[in-house]
Design a protein around this motif. Structure first.
Motif, PDB file in Angstrom:
ATOM      1  N   LEU A   1       2.280   7.711  -7.273  1.00 43.84           N
ATOM      2  CA  LEU A   1       1.662   8.705  -6.518  1.00 43.84           C
ATOM      3  C   LEU A   1       0.503   9.400  -6.891  1.00 43.84           C
ATOM      4  O   LEU A   1       0.328   9.491  -8.307  1.00 43.84           O
ATOM      5  CB  LEU A   1       2.527   9.835  -6.076  1.00 43.84           C
ATOM      6  CG  LEU A   1       3.972   9.562  -5.420  1.00 43.84           C
ATOM      7  CD1 LEU A   1       4.837  10.768  -5.136  1.00 43.84           C
ATOM      8  CD2 LEU A   1       3.649   8.606  -4.242  1.00 43.84           C
ATOM      9  N   SER A   2      -0.440   9.465  -6.204  1.00 43.56           N
ATOM     10  CA  SER A   2      -1.606  10.397  -6.683  1.00 43.56           C
ATOM     11  C   SER A   2      -1.489  11.775  -7.031  1.00 43.56           C
ATOM     12  O   SER A   2      -0.277  12.126  -6.322  1.00 43.56           O
ATOM     13  CB  SER A   2      -2.790   9.998  -5.776  1.00 43.56           C
ATOM     14  OG  SER A   2      -2.607  10.783  -4.441  1.00 43.56           O
TER      15      SER A   2
ATOM     16  N   SER B   1      -0.018   4.175  -1.053  1.00 42.27           N
ATOM     17  CA  SER B   1      -0.797   5.318  -0.588  1.00 42.27           C
ATOM     18  C   SER B   1      -0.604   5.518   0.857  1.00 42.27           C
ATOM     19  O   SER B   1      -0.299   6.696   1.653  1.00 42.27           O
ATOM     20  CB  SER B   1      -2.279   5.280  -1.129  1.00 42.27           C
ATOM     21  OG  SER B   1      -3.006   6.260  -0.556  1.00 42.27           O
ATOM     22  N   SER B   2      -0.905   4.346   1.326  1.00 40.58           N
ATOM     23  CA  SER B   2      -0.846   4.461   2.982  1.00 40.58           C
ATOM     24  C   SER B   2       0.594   4.579   3.628  1.00 40.58           C
ATOM     25  O   SER B   2       0.680   5.638   4.585  1.00 40.58           O
ATOM     26  CB  SER B   2      -1.105   3.119   3.614  1.00 40.58           C
ATOM     27  OG  SER B   2      -1.112   2.849   5.238  1.00 40.58           O
TER      28      SER B   2
ATOM     29  N   ASP C   1       0.810  -1.137   0.087  1.00 39.36           N
ATOM     30  CA  ASP C   1       0.036  -0.151  -0.048  1.00 39.36           C
ATOM     31  C   ASP C   1       0.712   1.370  -0.043  1.00 39.36           C
ATOM     32  O   ASP C   1       1.081   1.583   0.982  1.00 39.36           O
ATOM     33  CB  ASP C   1      -0.923   0.063   1.166  1.00 39.36           C
ATOM     34  CG  ASP C   1      -2.146   0.890   1.178  1.00 39.36           C
ATOM     35  OD1 ASP C   1      -1.975   1.921   0.335  1.00 39.36           O
ATOM     36  OD2 ASP C   1      -2.962   0.953   2.019  1.00 39.36           O
TER      37      ASP C   1
ATOM     38  N   THR D   1      -1.067  13.712  -3.705  1.00 34.19           N
ATOM     39  CA  THR D   1       0.338  13.293  -2.820  1.00 34.19           C
ATOM     40  C   THR D   1       1.427  13.823  -3.551  1.00 34.19           C
ATOM     41  O   THR D   1       2.388  14.418  -2.964  1.00 34.19           O
ATOM     42  CB  THR D   1       0.269  11.926  -2.625  1.00 34.19           C
ATOM     43  OG1 THR D   1      -0.674  11.185  -2.015  1.00 34.19           O
ATOM     44  CG2 THR D   1       1.786  11.411  -2.091  1.00 34.19           C
TER      45      THR D   1
ATOM     46  N   HIS E   1       1.086   8.656   3.334  1.00 38.28           N
ATOM     47  CA  HIS E   1       0.201   9.422   4.186  1.00 38.28           C
ATOM     48  C   HIS E   1       0.651   9.138   5.749  1.00 38.28           C
ATOM     49  O   HIS E   1       0.395   9.845   6.558  1.00 38.28           O
ATOM     50  CB  HIS E   1      -1.211   9.166   3.860  1.00 38.28           C
ATOM     51  CG  HIS E   1      -1.785   9.772   2.801  1.00 38.28           C
ATOM     52  ND1 HIS E   1      -1.731   9.211   1.509  1.00 38.28           N
ATOM     53  CD2 HIS E   1      -2.202  10.921   2.572  1.00 38.28           C
ATOM     54  CE1 HIS E   1      -2.086   9.972   0.516  1.00 38.28           C
ATOM     55  NE2 HIS E   1      -2.295  11.290   0.875  1.00 38.28           N
TER      56      HIS E   1
END
Length: 731
Positions: free
Chosen positions: A254-255, A221-222, A219, A258, A225
């Motif tokens: 990455l989004s 993303s996790s 993950d 982010t 963040h």
């Protein structure tokens, strides 16, 4: 081996001095045995795995106490760990032992990450001398340390195809376990939690690549963040820098949200008020953002942060360290097309700073190479092109008009190289000043130079002029009444002058090919003069790269004007008075398999095919009667040959006709093509050259692939019956 194993079993980290040295020596011997006799020694080494594992595990606490948490050291422990890591890397290389390692990978990787924790000594060293941080981070420059040796070992494990997936899955387990320990340590008020985070971030790019390839689930993303973005606000410069570095490595995953937060952190990290370690990592991240998103829609996000990134990078241009300069200029070269508006506003300052560094570091190949990329990028931007020309042309002219004895070594050739990159970026048509002022100066520098570096750089520069503006040169007349094309011809003839060193002709082949391609019949009688001088230079040259360069011209003419070049070579005598046709074709056939470079290799194969097809259709006796070396004759003598034996029994070959040898070479190339197809290698042949742009040569050949070779070889094979009828086998 049993004795070694027994001694390793007695390892106690509390022992010091000679005792630990004995364990180090045993592990080193085991590694050498593995390297030299992998099959024979593997079963014996298996018994040493458990005690070696115990050493790895039991040494962790002492390493943490004496190295990670303090400035002291545990006498001899570091040597044992180096030898142990080296031994484990040897195990990884032996296929039969990889299966033994597989089940233990998660735990092995967990322990290895512990040894990646930054030590207090390293941290102090980097704070005092930030350039040492860059040296340690650079794969080619870093100094040896337990930290980097452990990281290298993890990369080595991941690089083994049979272990890749297991390694990535094991890394996920190990990293998560370390993050849990870091969270607990932070809650307990222990100060080393951030070192755990930083060590994990060093290996996470491997996991990121695995996620991108679909080999592992993680993950990202996790991670960003919950770990990376919060750590960007910590009080530890190295951790902040590592977060920026990691965000660059993971940029493709990455989004947009982010990415914006990471870019904002990068702009802040480049500020002059930040510690140098953070600024260095921000430069690395900037490079990764531009490079990793080059073909992504998210590159537009980077555009919006371009001014801030550009300012921070440009502020670091004057750093007095080679490695740091290279990092800065690599990032700047990629930033220029991204930050177009900011570049336009600050173009004068950027050009002046780059020019100053260039003049200061012209004899540094690393800095020179990246500066060429920067000047090329600047010249491609219309908004700063005029400023670049206005500021750099006076510098170039001043250098080239100065006496070489009063200039730093290599400055003139370096200036010409930079100018060549500017011309490449400007394209066609060239500005008037670049021809009126600079072109005749470049030509004069080549015609009067004795330095082979100036001759080679000048050759490339004149080639660039011809490629971009042959039409302009054909109508341009110098102040003394000479046309631009006549000056280019003079350069070619000078480079072929037999009085000059053969290295003067190192790159002349490419120049002549472009001259012929761009001007064609406009050369008139000059073409014959060039070819006669080329043959004279070819006879006097022995260096393979020079011979290949000269031979390229003949091959190009075989490709474009086959019958005329054969007739010309037949009429021109060689140094022995015989026809040059025999000499040139014999030399070409002998050297074909050693040709290097994508263009040259393709051209040679393509020309062989055309020559053979021509012979099969025409039955040209000039080719049929040329005899060349065939297969190597096997020697009857067995065993080692002494020098005297070699003199008495020199290497012998069968003798075959030229067409037969050509066919054999083509079949060998065809077989290589089929093998590449079978293993899934693209039919686009592997580039072994220095990455030269193929537009410099022949458009049709630039598109040539293995399929074209198949078609040509097929034509040759279709006519094999007639070939055998006309050409008997000669021994």
């Amino acid at each position: 081996m049993a004795a070694f194993t027994a001694i390793l079993t007695t390892f106690d980290v509390k022992k010091g001095g000679e005792a630990l040295q004995l364990f180090r020596d045993i592990l080193s011997v085991l590694k050498e045995l593995l390297r030299s006799f992998p099959k024979a020694i593997s079963p014996e080494v298996a018994g040493s795995l458990q005690p070696s594992w115990n050493i790895l595990v039991s040494s962790k606490e002492a390493y943490f106490i004496h190295y990670v948490q303090s400035y002291s050291s545990s006498g001899g422990l570091e040597g044992v760990l180096y030898a142990l890591l080296d031994f484990i890397s040897g195990l990884v290389e032996v296929k039969s032992l990889q299966k033994v390692l597989q089940p233990a990978l998660p735990e092995l990787l967990y322990h290895l990450i512990t040894y990646i924790y930054i030590t207090e000594n390293q941290l102090l060293s980097w704070e005092e001398e930030p350039e040492k941080f860059l040296e340690d981070e650079n794969d080619e420059l870093y100094t040896i340390s337990i930290r980097m040796s452990s990281l290298d070992l993890i990369h080595a494990i991941a690089g083994r195809q049979s272990l890749t997936v297991d390694c990535l899955q094991g890394l996920v387990i190990a990293v998560n376990k370390h993050f849990e320990e870091a969270t607990l340590a932070k809650q307990q008020g222990l100060t080393h939690w951030w070192k755990i985070h930083e060590a994990c971030m060093l290996v996470i790019p491997l996991i990121g690549q695995g996620v991108a390839d679909g080999n592992v689930q993680f993950d990202i993303s996790s991670l960003m963040h919950n770990v990376v973005l919060p750590d960007m606000t910590s009080v530890h410069p190295l951790l902040i820098g590592r977060c920026l570095w990691l965000s660059g490595k993971l940029v493709a995953l990455l989004s947009e949200e982010t990415l914006r937060r990471c870019l904002s952190g990068c702009v802040s990290g480049l500020d002059s008020s930040q510690p140098m370690i953070i600024r260095i990592c921000a430069v690395m991240a900037t490079h990764s953002f531009c490079c990793g998103l080059e073909e992504s829609p998210l590159l537009s996000v980077v555009h919006s942060y371009g001014p801030g990134l550009l300012k921070g990078v440009v502020d670091l241009i004057n750093l007095d360290n080679e490695g740091m300069r290279i990092q800065v200029f690599e990032a700047l070269a990629l930033l220029i097309p991204v930050a177009k508006e900011a570049i336009h506003i600050d173009s004068i300052r950027i050009v002046d700073l780059c020019t100053q560094v260039f003049l200061k570091c012209s004899n540094d190949p690393g800095v020179q190479s990246v500066l060429e990329e920067v000047f090329n990028a600047l010249s491609r931007e219309p908004s700063c092109r005029e400023v670049l020309l206005q500021h750099f042309i006076p510098v170039l002219l001043k250098v080239l008009h100065s006496s070489q004895t009063h200039l730093p070594t290599g400055l003139s050739s370096a200036c010409i190289d930079i100018w060549t990159q500017v011309l490449e970026g400007v394209g066609s048509p060239l500005p008037a000043a670049s021809i009126d002022l600079v072109y005749p100066t470049i030509v004069q520098s080549v015609l009067t130079a004795e330095d082979s570096a100036i001759l080679q750089s000048g050759s490339e520069c004149v080639k660039c002029y011809l490629k971009n503006s042959a039409a302009q040169l054909s109508t341009w007349i110098s102040t003394d009444g000479q046309s631009g094309l006549l000056l280019a011809t003079k350069v070619v003839l000078h480079l072929l002058d037999p009085a000059l060193t053969e290295f003067s002709a190192m790159l002349v082949g490419r120049l002549i090919v472009i001259l012929i391609k761009q001007v064609g019949n406009g050369l008139g009688e000059h073409l014959e003069t060039i070819l006669r001088n080329l043959l004279s230079k070819l006879h006097r040259s022995t260096t393979p790269s020079v011979v290949q360069s000269l031979m390229t011209v003949i091959l190009y003419l075989i490709h474009t004007q086959l019958e005329p070049i054969l007739s010309f070579l037949e009429q021109v005598p060689d140094v022995s008075g015989k026809s040059s046709l025999v000499y040139v074709l014999t030399e070409w056939i002998a050297r074909h398999e050693s040709f290097y470079g994508k263009f040259e290799s393709r051209l040679s194969t393509f020309s062989l095919s055309e020559l053979l097809v021509y012979f099969l259709k025409s039955g040209d006796d000039r080719l049929a009667t040329i005899l060349v070396d065939g297969d190597l004759v096997a020697k009857e003598t067995e065993g080692i040959l002494t020098r005297s034996m070699r003199k008495k029994n020199p290497v012998k070959h069968t003798t075959v006709s030229l067409p037969q040898k050509v066919l054999k070479l083509l079949l060998a190339d065809y077989e290589i093509h089929l093998e590449r197809d079978q293993v899934g290698v693209s039919s686009e042949w592997v580039d072994q050259s220095d990455g030269e742009d193929e537009e410099d040569y022949i458009d049709s050949l630039a598109a040539l692939t293995g399929d074209s070779l198949v078609a040509l070889t097929g034509d040759s094979l279709a006519a094999l019956t007639g070939f055998h009828c006309r050409v008997p086998l000669i021994h």
